[in-house]
Write a protein that holds these residues in place. Structure first.
Motif, PDB file in Angstrom:
ATOM      1  N   ASP A  74       0.807  -1.220   0.000  1.00  0.00           N
ATOM      2  CA  ASP A  74       0.000   0.000   0.000  1.00  0.00           C
ATOM      3  C   ASP A  74       0.842   1.272   0.000  1.00  0.00           C
ATOM      4  O   ASP A  74       0.308   2.380   0.134  1.00  0.00           O
ATOM      5  N   LEU A  75       2.159   1.120  -0.137  1.00  0.00           N
ATOM      6  CA  LEU A  75       3.105   2.237  -0.216  1.00  0.00           C
ATOM      7  C   LEU A  75       3.150   3.078   1.067  1.00  0.00           C
ATOM      8  O   LEU A  75       3.586   4.231   1.041  1.00  0.00           O
ATOM      9  N   SER A  76       2.755   2.502   2.184  1.00  0.00           N
ATOM     10  CA  SER A  76       2.725   3.272   3.434  1.00  0.00           C
ATOM     11  C   SER A  76       4.000   3.135   4.247  1.00  0.00           C
ATOM     12  O   SER A  76       4.394   4.076   4.951  1.00  0.00           O
ATOM     13  N   THR A  77       4.645   1.978   4.181  1.00  0.00           N
ATOM     14  CA  THR A  77       5.843   1.744   4.981  1.00  0.00           C
ATOM     15  C   THR A  77       6.954   1.162   4.126  1.00  0.00           C
ATOM     16  O   THR A  77       6.730   0.672   3.020  1.00  0.00           O
ATOM     17  N   ALA A  78       8.155   1.219   4.678  1.00  0.00           N
ATOM     18  CA  ALA A  78       9.329   0.689   3.975  1.00  0.00           C
ATOM     19  C   ALA A  78      10.291   0.096   4.984  1.00  0.00           C
ATOM     20  O   ALA A  78      10.174   0.315   6.197  1.00  0.00           O
ATOM     21  N   HIS A  79      11.272  -0.652   4.458  1.00  0.00           N
ATOM     22  CA  HIS A  79      12.287  -1.275   5.305  1.00  0.00           C
ATOM     23  C   HIS A  79      13.575  -1.369   4.504  1.00  0.00           C
ATOM     24  O   HIS A  79      13.566  -1.806   3.351  1.00  0.00           O
ATOM     25  N   TYR A  80      14.666  -0.939   5.095  1.00  0.00           N
ATOM     26  CA  TYR A  80      15.947  -1.062   4.397  1.00  0.00           C
ATOM     27  C   TYR A  80      16.257  -2.532   4.136  1.00  0.00           C
ATOM     28  O   TYR A  80      16.005  -3.393   4.983  1.00  0.00           O
ATOM     29  N   ALA A  81      16.807  -2.809   2.952  1.00  0.00           N
ATOM     30  CA  ALA A  81      17.159  -4.179   2.569  1.00  0.00           C
ATOM     31  C   ALA A  81      18.618  -4.486   2.862  1.00  0.00           C
ATOM     32  O   ALA A  81      19.165  -5.460   2.322  1.00  0.00           O
ATOM     33  N   THR A  82      19.224  -3.705   3.731  1.00  0.00           N
ATOM     34  CA  THR A  82      20.672  -3.751   3.945  1.00  0.00           C
ATOM     35  C   THR A  82      21.190  -5.149   4.250  1.00  0.00           C
ATOM     36  O   THR A  82      22.271  -5.537   3.786  1.00  0.00           O
ATOM     37  N   GLY A  83      20.461  -5.937   5.015  1.00  0.00           N
ATOM     38  CA  GLY A  83      20.922  -7.273   5.367  1.00  0.00           C
ATOM     39  C   GLY A  83      20.932  -8.238   4.193  1.00  0.00           C
ATOM     40  O   GLY A  83      21.521  -9.311   4.279  1.00  0.00           O
ATOM     41  N   ILE A  84      20.282  -7.846   3.101  1.00  0.00           N
ATOM     42  CA  ILE A  84      20.207  -8.703   1.918  1.00  0.00           C
ATOM     43  C   ILE A  84      21.023  -8.122   0.769  1.00  0.00           C
ATOM     44  O   ILE A  84      21.852  -8.788   0.166  1.00  0.00           O
ATOM     45  N   ALA A  85      20.783  -6.845   0.478  1.00  0.00           N
ATOM     46  CA  ALA A  85      21.497  -6.134  -0.589  1.00  0.00           C
ATOM     47  C   ALA A  85      21.367  -4.642  -0.334  1.00  0.00           C
ATOM     48  O   ALA A  85      20.370  -4.179   0.223  1.00  0.00           O
ATOM     49  N   THR A  86      22.368  -3.900  -0.727  1.00  0.00           N
ATOM     50  CA  THR A  86      22.334  -2.452  -0.525  1.00  0.00           C
ATOM     51  C   THR A  86      21.928  -1.693  -1.777  1.00  0.00           C
ATOM     52  O   THR A  86      21.510  -0.536  -1.692  1.00  0.00           O
ATOM     53  N   ARG A  87      22.059  -2.323  -2.953  1.00  0.00           N
ATOM     54  CA  ARG A  87      21.762  -1.667  -4.224  1.00  0.00           C
ATOM     55  C   ARG A  87      20.875  -2.570  -5.075  1.00  0.00           C
ATOM     56  O   ARG A  87      21.027  -3.802  -5.066  1.00  0.00           O
ATOM     57  N   LEU A  88      19.990  -1.976  -5.853  1.00  0.00           N
ATOM     58  CA  LEU A  88      19.119  -2.762  -6.720  1.00  0.00           C
ATOM     59  C   LEU A  88      19.909  -3.533  -7.767  1.00  0.00           C
ATOM     60  O   LEU A  88      19.549  -4.669  -8.108  1.00  0.00           O
ATOM     61  N   GLN A  89      20.998  -2.961  -8.275  1.00  0.00           N
ATOM     62  CA  GLN A  89      21.778  -3.660  -9.285  1.00  0.00           C
ATOM     63  C   GLN A  89      22.327  -4.982  -8.754  1.00  0.00           C
ATOM     64  O   GLN A  89      22.417  -5.964  -9.490  1.00  0.00           O
TER      65      GLN A  89
ATOM     66  N   PHE B 192      18.921 -15.755  -6.265  1.00  0.00           N
ATOM     67  CA  PHE B 192      19.332 -15.944  -4.868  1.00  0.00           C
ATOM     68  C   PHE B 192      18.781 -14.843  -3.964  1.00  0.00           C
ATOM     69  O   PHE B 192      18.288 -15.119  -2.862  1.00  0.00           O
ATOM     70  N   LEU B 193      18.822 -13.589  -4.433  1.00  0.00           N
ATOM     71  CA  LEU B 193      18.480 -12.468  -3.563  1.00  0.00           C
ATOM     72  C   LEU B 193      16.999 -12.095  -3.570  1.00  0.00           C
ATOM     73  O   LEU B 193      16.459 -11.666  -2.546  1.00  0.00           O
ATOM     74  N   SER B 194      16.330 -12.264  -4.709  1.00  0.00           N
ATOM     75  CA  SER B 194      14.926 -11.827  -4.753  1.00  0.00           C
ATOM     76  C   SER B 194      14.016 -12.625  -3.801  1.00  0.00           C
ATOM     77  O   SER B 194      13.091 -12.028  -3.207  1.00  0.00           O
ATOM     78  N   PRO B 195      14.225 -13.935  -3.602  1.00  0.00           N
ATOM     79  CA  PRO B 195      13.384 -14.625  -2.612  1.00  0.00           C
ATOM     80  C   PRO B 195      13.569 -14.083  -1.193  1.00  0.00           C
ATOM     81  O   PRO B 195      12.606 -14.049  -0.409  1.00  0.00           O
ATOM     82  N   GLN B 196      14.777 -13.654  -0.865  1.00  0.00           N
ATOM     83  CA  GLN B 196      15.005 -13.078   0.454  1.00  0.00           C
ATOM     84  C   GLN B 196      14.280 -11.737   0.595  1.00  0.00           C
ATOM     85  O   GLN B 196      13.699 -11.432   1.646  1.00  0.00           O
ATOM     86  N   LEU B 197      14.302 -10.956  -0.465  1.00  0.00           N
ATOM     87  CA  LEU B 197      13.562  -9.686  -0.446  1.00  0.00           C
ATOM     88  C   LEU B 197      12.057  -9.937  -0.382  1.00  0.00           C
ATOM     89  O   LEU B 197      11.322  -9.188   0.268  1.00  0.00           O
ATOM     90  N   GLN B 198      11.599 -10.990  -1.048  1.00  0.00           N
ATOM     91  CA  GLN B 198      10.178 -11.336  -1.010  1.00  0.00           C
ATOM     92  C   GLN B 198       9.743 -11.682   0.416  1.00  0.00           C
ATOM     93  O   GLN B 198       8.658 -11.288   0.862  1.00  0.00           O
TER      94      GLN B 198
END
Length: 336
Positions: A21-36, A44-50
């Motif tokens: 709903d675009l109301s909250t966010a969370h840093y993905a630092t523990g998984i990846a710091t950059r989208l690239q 490997f990384l997208s399931p962790q972000l999911q």
């Protein structure tokens, strides 16, 4: 899932996961710091972000914070490639008809495409900075996809499998610079300044059945100075779907992870009403509006954008909620 990049003073920003709903966010630092990084190691990384995304949506993410689009860079602040097509042939037909020029037959089978600057994208709420109003400042509301690796020679169906993310774009154009550039025979360059993208990029599953074989069947809204000028349907009149656009690039070379491919101006055909043509859905760029005026009245009457003008581009789902967040920008002078 939905991903964004927050400004942190660096060129590439910090990757964040954004709630549905675009109301909250969370840093993905523990998984990846950059989208690239994620695009380079997607499986490997997208399931962790999911997993983080689902935790965020459930309200159980411990370090969530309110999402602020004003803090966003482009989801991919700089890319290995930005290739923009012209997938809506109706747009080409209108512009050419306005100057009494026929559309070559090949345009219906082989998409137009140019390669834009990918080293300096701007965020959805960043100002559009231009040296002069005399350049003919125009917005272009578009859809764009971000790819993984797609091999040279891929078919359109194979190319569709390479799409990782979808977002919106404002492909800013300086119309009065275009004729002289095209006359040189080498295409756009100075007439295409920095492109802006929506605050959030989303995976295909977020689009549900609105995503159908490389076309997004939703309404793209454009508001110029607070007035709605476009409610264009992105799906029906898209001559070339995104698989075809990517396959066009792949004819002679590989497409690498982190490439962005644009649809070109979203455009709808006129309808016949009382013996006259009407463009009830409006327009996604001023050049198209001026072409329509020329066809109907013999000359254009709508001027291009001025300093202080604003443009808002957004797409909502069938539930009425914003999918990508809004591109919401002001045109400003470089001197200012």
């Amino acid at each position: 899932m939905k991903l964004a990049t927050y400004k942190d003073g660096s060129r590439d920003g910090q990757l964040v996961v954004v709630s549905r709903d675009l109301s909250t966010a969370h840093y993905a630092t523990g998984i990846a710091t950059r989208l690239q990084q994620v695009l380079d190691d997607w499986n490997f990384l997208s399931p962790q972000l999911q997993d983080l995304y689902e935790t965020l949506n459930s309200g159980k993410a411990r370090h969530a914070f309110p999402f602020d689009p004003a803090l966003c860079m482009a989801p991919l602040p700089r890319a290995y490639q930005w290739a923009d097509g012209s997938a809506y042939i109706n747009h080409v037909e209108l512009v050419r008809k306005a100057r009494n020029s026929e559309v070559p037959a090949t345009f219906y089978t082989d998409p137009l495409m140019y390669q834009g600057g990918s080293d300096d994208f701007i965020g959805a709420n960043d100002d559009v900075i231009c040296p002069s109003e005399a350049f003919g400042i125009d917005f272009e509301a578009e859809i764009a996809v971000v790819t993984g690796d797609v091999a040279m020679g891929s078919t359109p169906d194979q190319a569709l499998d390479g799409i990782r993310l979808v977002m919106l774009a404002n492909d800013v154009s300086l119309r009065n610079l275009i004729p002289d550039e095209l006359a040189k025979g080498f295409g756009f360059f100075q007439s295409k300044p920095a492109t802006a993208f929506s605050p959030v990029a989303v995976t295909l599953d977020e689009l549900g059945d609105a995503w159908d074989k490389g076309r997004l069947h939703l309404t793209l809204q454009s508001m110029w100075n607070g007035r709605t000028v476009g409610m264009c349907e992105a799906g029906p009149d898209m001559t070339f779907h995104f698989g075809q656009l990517i396959a066009h690039i792949c004819k002679t070379r590989n497409v690498r992870a982190g490439s962005i491919v644009g649809s070109g101006t979203v455009s709808n055909r006129a309808i016949e009403k009382n013996g006259k043509q009407e463009w009830a859905k409006g327009y996604s760029c001023i050049a198209e509006k001026r072409a329509i005026e020329t066809i109907l009245d013999g000359k254009p009457s709508t001027e291009f954008m001025k300093f202080g003008d604003t443009i808002r581009i957004e797409m909502k789902g069938k539930d009425g909620q914003s999918i990508f967040g809004a591109i919401d920008q002001e045109i400003v002078s470089r001197a200012g």
